[in-house]
Design an enzyme around this catalytic site. Structure first.
Site, PDB file in Angstrom:
ATOM      1  N   SER A 127      19.149 -28.576 -57.295  1.00  0.00           N
ATOM      2  CA  SER A 127      20.059 -27.501 -56.900  1.00  0.00           C
ATOM      3  C   SER A 127      21.409 -27.722 -57.578  1.00  0.00           C
ATOM      4  O   SER A 127      21.758 -28.867 -57.878  1.00  0.00           O
ATOM      5  CB  SER A 127      20.259 -27.516 -55.381  1.00  0.00           C
ATOM      6  OG  SER A 127      21.365 -26.714 -55.022  1.00  0.00           O
ATOM      7  N   TYR A 180      21.853 -32.466 -48.017  1.00  0.00           N
ATOM      8  CA  TYR A 180      21.211 -31.607 -49.024  1.00  0.00           C
ATOM      9  C   TYR A 180      21.566 -32.073 -50.438  1.00  0.00           C
ATOM     10  O   TYR A 180      20.690 -32.247 -51.289  1.00  0.00           O
ATOM     11  CB  TYR A 180      21.645 -30.156 -48.804  1.00  0.00           C
ATOM     12  CG  TYR A 180      20.961 -29.158 -49.717  1.00  0.00           C
ATOM     13  CD1 TYR A 180      19.592 -28.921 -49.618  1.00  0.00           C
ATOM     14  CD2 TYR A 180      21.685 -28.435 -50.661  1.00  0.00           C
ATOM     15  CE1 TYR A 180      18.965 -27.993 -50.447  1.00  0.00           C
ATOM     16  CE2 TYR A 180      21.073 -27.499 -51.491  1.00  0.00           C
ATOM     17  CZ  TYR A 180      19.711 -27.292 -51.377  1.00  0.00           C
ATOM     18  OH  TYR A 180      19.095 -26.371 -52.203  1.00  0.00           O
TER      19      TYR A 180
HETATM   20  N1  LIG Z   1      17.831 -19.732 -53.101  1.00  0.00           N
HETATM   21  C1  LIG Z   1      18.840 -20.392 -53.619  1.00  0.00           C
HETATM   22  O1  LIG Z   1      19.957 -19.863 -53.762  1.00  0.00           O
HETATM   23  C2  LIG Z   1      18.657 -21.827 -54.079  1.00  0.00           C
HETATM   24  C3  LIG Z   1      19.710 -22.464 -54.737  1.00  0.00           C
HETATM   25  C4  LIG Z   1      19.548 -23.775 -55.167  1.00  0.00           C
HETATM   26  C5  LIG Z   1      18.344 -24.435 -54.934  1.00  0.00           C
HETATM   27  N2  LIG Z   1      17.343 -23.796 -54.271  1.00  0.00           N
HETATM   28  C6  LIG Z   1      16.096 -24.543 -54.034  1.00  0.00           C
HETATM   29  O2  LIG Z   1      14.999 -23.780 -54.492  1.00  0.00           O
HETATM   30  C7  LIG Z   1      13.868 -24.005 -53.648  1.00  0.00           C
HETATM   31  C8  LIG Z   1      13.328 -22.681 -53.117  1.00  0.00           C
HETATM   32  O3  LIG Z   1      14.347 -22.068 -52.354  1.00  0.00           O
HETATM   33  P1  LIG Z   1      14.190 -20.578 -51.772  1.00  0.00           P
HETATM   34  O4  LIG Z   1      15.562 -20.089 -51.540  1.00  0.00           O
HETATM   35  O5  LIG Z   1      13.244 -19.804 -52.594  1.00  0.00           O
HETATM   36  O6  LIG Z   1      13.528 -20.908 -50.337  1.00  0.00           O
HETATM   37  P2  LIG Z   1      13.152 -19.881 -49.141  1.00  0.00           P
HETATM   38  O7  LIG Z   1      13.870 -20.338 -47.925  1.00  0.00           O
HETATM   39  O8  LIG Z   1      13.267 -18.471 -49.564  1.00  0.00           O
HETATM   40  O9  LIG Z   1      11.611 -20.224 -48.950  1.00  0.00           O
HETATM   41  C9  LIG Z   1      11.218 -21.504 -48.571  1.00  0.00           C
HETATM   42  C10 LIG Z   1       9.775 -21.454 -48.110  1.00  0.00           C
HETATM   43  O10 LIG Z   1       9.367 -22.793 -47.764  1.00  0.00           O
HETATM   44  C11 LIG Z   1       8.652 -22.746 -46.535  1.00  0.00           C
HETATM   45  N3  LIG Z   1       8.727 -24.039 -45.855  1.00  0.00           N
HETATM   46  C12 LIG Z   1       9.784 -24.556 -45.175  1.00  0.00           C
HETATM   47  N4  LIG Z   1       9.450 -25.743 -44.652  1.00  0.00           N
HETATM   48  C13 LIG Z   1       8.171 -26.002 -45.013  1.00  0.00           C
HETATM   49  C14 LIG Z   1       7.262 -27.071 -44.764  1.00  0.00           C
HETATM   50  N5  LIG Z   1       7.625 -28.126 -44.044  1.00  0.00           N
HETATM   51  N6  LIG Z   1       6.017 -27.005 -45.299  1.00  0.00           N
HETATM   52  C15 LIG Z   1       5.630 -25.933 -46.048  1.00  0.00           C
HETATM   53  N7  LIG Z   1       6.443 -24.878 -46.305  1.00  0.00           N
HETATM   54  C16 LIG Z   1       7.702 -24.914 -45.790  1.00  0.00           C
HETATM   55  C17 LIG Z   1       9.341 -21.637 -45.739  1.00  0.00           C
HETATM   56  O11 LIG Z   1       8.517 -21.149 -44.707  1.00  0.00           O
HETATM   57  C18 LIG Z   1       9.594 -20.606 -46.849  1.00  0.00           C
HETATM   58  O12 LIG Z   1       8.486 -19.742 -47.024  1.00  0.00           O
HETATM   59  C19 LIG Z   1      14.346 -24.964 -52.542  1.00  0.00           C
HETATM   60  O13 LIG Z   1      13.980 -26.287 -52.888  1.00  0.00           O
HETATM   61  C20 LIG Z   1      15.852 -24.797 -52.550  1.00  0.00           C
HETATM   62  O14 LIG Z   1      16.522 -25.937 -52.083  1.00  0.00           O
HETATM   63  C21 LIG Z   1      17.467 -22.507 -53.843  1.00  0.00           C
END
Ligand SMILES: NC(=O)c1ccc[n+]([C@@H]2O[C@H](COP(=O)([O-])OP(=O)(O)OC[C@H]3O[C@@H](n4cnc5c(N)ncnc54)[C@H](O)[C@@H]3O)[C@@H](O)[C@H]2O)c1
Length: 268
Positions: free
Chosen positions: A144, A156
């Site tokens: 991230s 985080y």
């Molecule tokens: N969206 C952003 O702005 C952003 C920015 C930087 C990094 N990230 C990283 O990108 C990745 C994806 O993020 P996103 O925003 O698409 O996530 P999101 O919250 O939209 O989706 C996450 C999914 O993971 C599932 N999940 C949560 N805990 C779980 C578990 N224990 N077992 C199985 N599934 C589980 C949730 O139900 C959900 O469907 C993450 O690692 C996040 O840290 C996202």
């Protein structure tokens, strides 16, 4: 012919956000996909969506923080598709209770580390033997922009910083087996969850009620490309999952519109 024709991939957290968009992109490019997701409804819906578009997908109910659950999910993928070429460890996120170190509840630290750092370790632990058998593969981890630097979310940021060195270690340890490992470090991505979190009226600069909200709105204005769509990240993941990226291993790609790589001078 698709760019991932003949490959089998699993993606964690594939019921929503970046992983769901990537699962659809992988399937469009010819890969068979296993969707590891904790939420039964969104996992099953993602499977249906991909199948309805002509792709081959299975939803596997999984808690990626649980060793036995990950082991079973990998076994189910092998039972169904026979091999494993690409894994994308994407489930993750930060908690609002991820407070300054001296105020943080210990349970929040453990929960954040389990989801963001233990989970990719568990997935690799059970997937790598199959990749070795198949002569190689590609591991895609999720860092991230908040792990490239420090942030106000200590657990985080630490977990996502850890992912970068874990990725480099995987690259070094498994190069001889033809396994590559890379990470993507997104900036802010307009997932459904983020839209409901940030795109409320108070986050618009003109309506920002609090100094923190005003600062955030101003920052996003300074880095115009720093907010992306899930499909922008999926495009990078397709590249990393396909053989087009065969020269890349051990890297973390900052997909944040340059926000982590340059300083914009306020008055020039
Ligand atoms: N969206 C952003 O702005 C952003 C920015 C930087 C990094 N990230 C990283 O990108 C990745 C994806 O993020 P996103 O925003 O698409 O996530 P999101 O919250 O939209 O989706 C996450 C999914 O993971 C599932 N999940 C949560 N805990 C779980 C578990 N224990 N077992 C199985 N599934 C589980 C949730 O139900 C959900 O469907 C993450 O690692 C996040 O840290 C996202």
């Amino acid at each position: 012919m698709g760019r991932m024709e003949g490959k089998v991939a699993f993606l964690t957290g594939a019921g929503a956000g970046i992983a769901k968009a990537t699962a659809k992109a992988f399937a469009r490019e010819g890969a068979k996909v296993a969707l590891f997701e904790l939420d039964r409804d969104t996992g099953a819906a993602a499977e249906r969506e991909i199948r309805d578009s002509g792709g081959d997908a299975i939803f596997v109910h999984t808690d990626v923080t649980d060793d036995e659950s990950v082991k079973r999910a990998v076994e189910k993928t092998i039972e169904r598709f026979g091999k494993l070429n690409v894994i994308m460890n994407c489930a993750g996120g930060s908690l609002l209770e991820d407070k300054p170190v001296h105020e943080m509840d210990l349970a929040i630290w453990h929960k954040t580390i389990a989801l963001n750092l233990l989970h990719p370790f568990l997935c690799c632990r059970y997937a790598i033997p199959h990749m070795i058998t198949d002569g190689g593969g590609s591991i895609i981890n999720f860092a991230s922009h908040m792990g490239l630097k420090g942030s106000q979310r200590p657990a985080y940021s630490a977990s996502k910083g850890g992912i970068q060195s874990f990725t480099m270690t995987l690259a070094a340890q498994y190069a001889d087996y033809g396994i590559r490992a890379n990470a993507i470090a997104p900036g802010t991505v307009r997932t459904e969850r983020n839209k409901s979190r940030y795109e409320t009226k108070e986050f618009l600069p003109e309506n920002s009620a609090t100094p923190a909200a005003r600062a955030r709105a101003a920052l996003l204005k300074l880095y115009p490309f720093s907010v992306g769509e899930p499909e922008d990240i999926a495009a990078i993941a397709v590249f990393l999952g396909s053989d087009e990226s065969r020269m890349l291993t051990g890297t973390t790609i900052a997909a944040d519109g340059g926000r982590s790589t340059y300083i914009k001078v306020l008055a020039e």
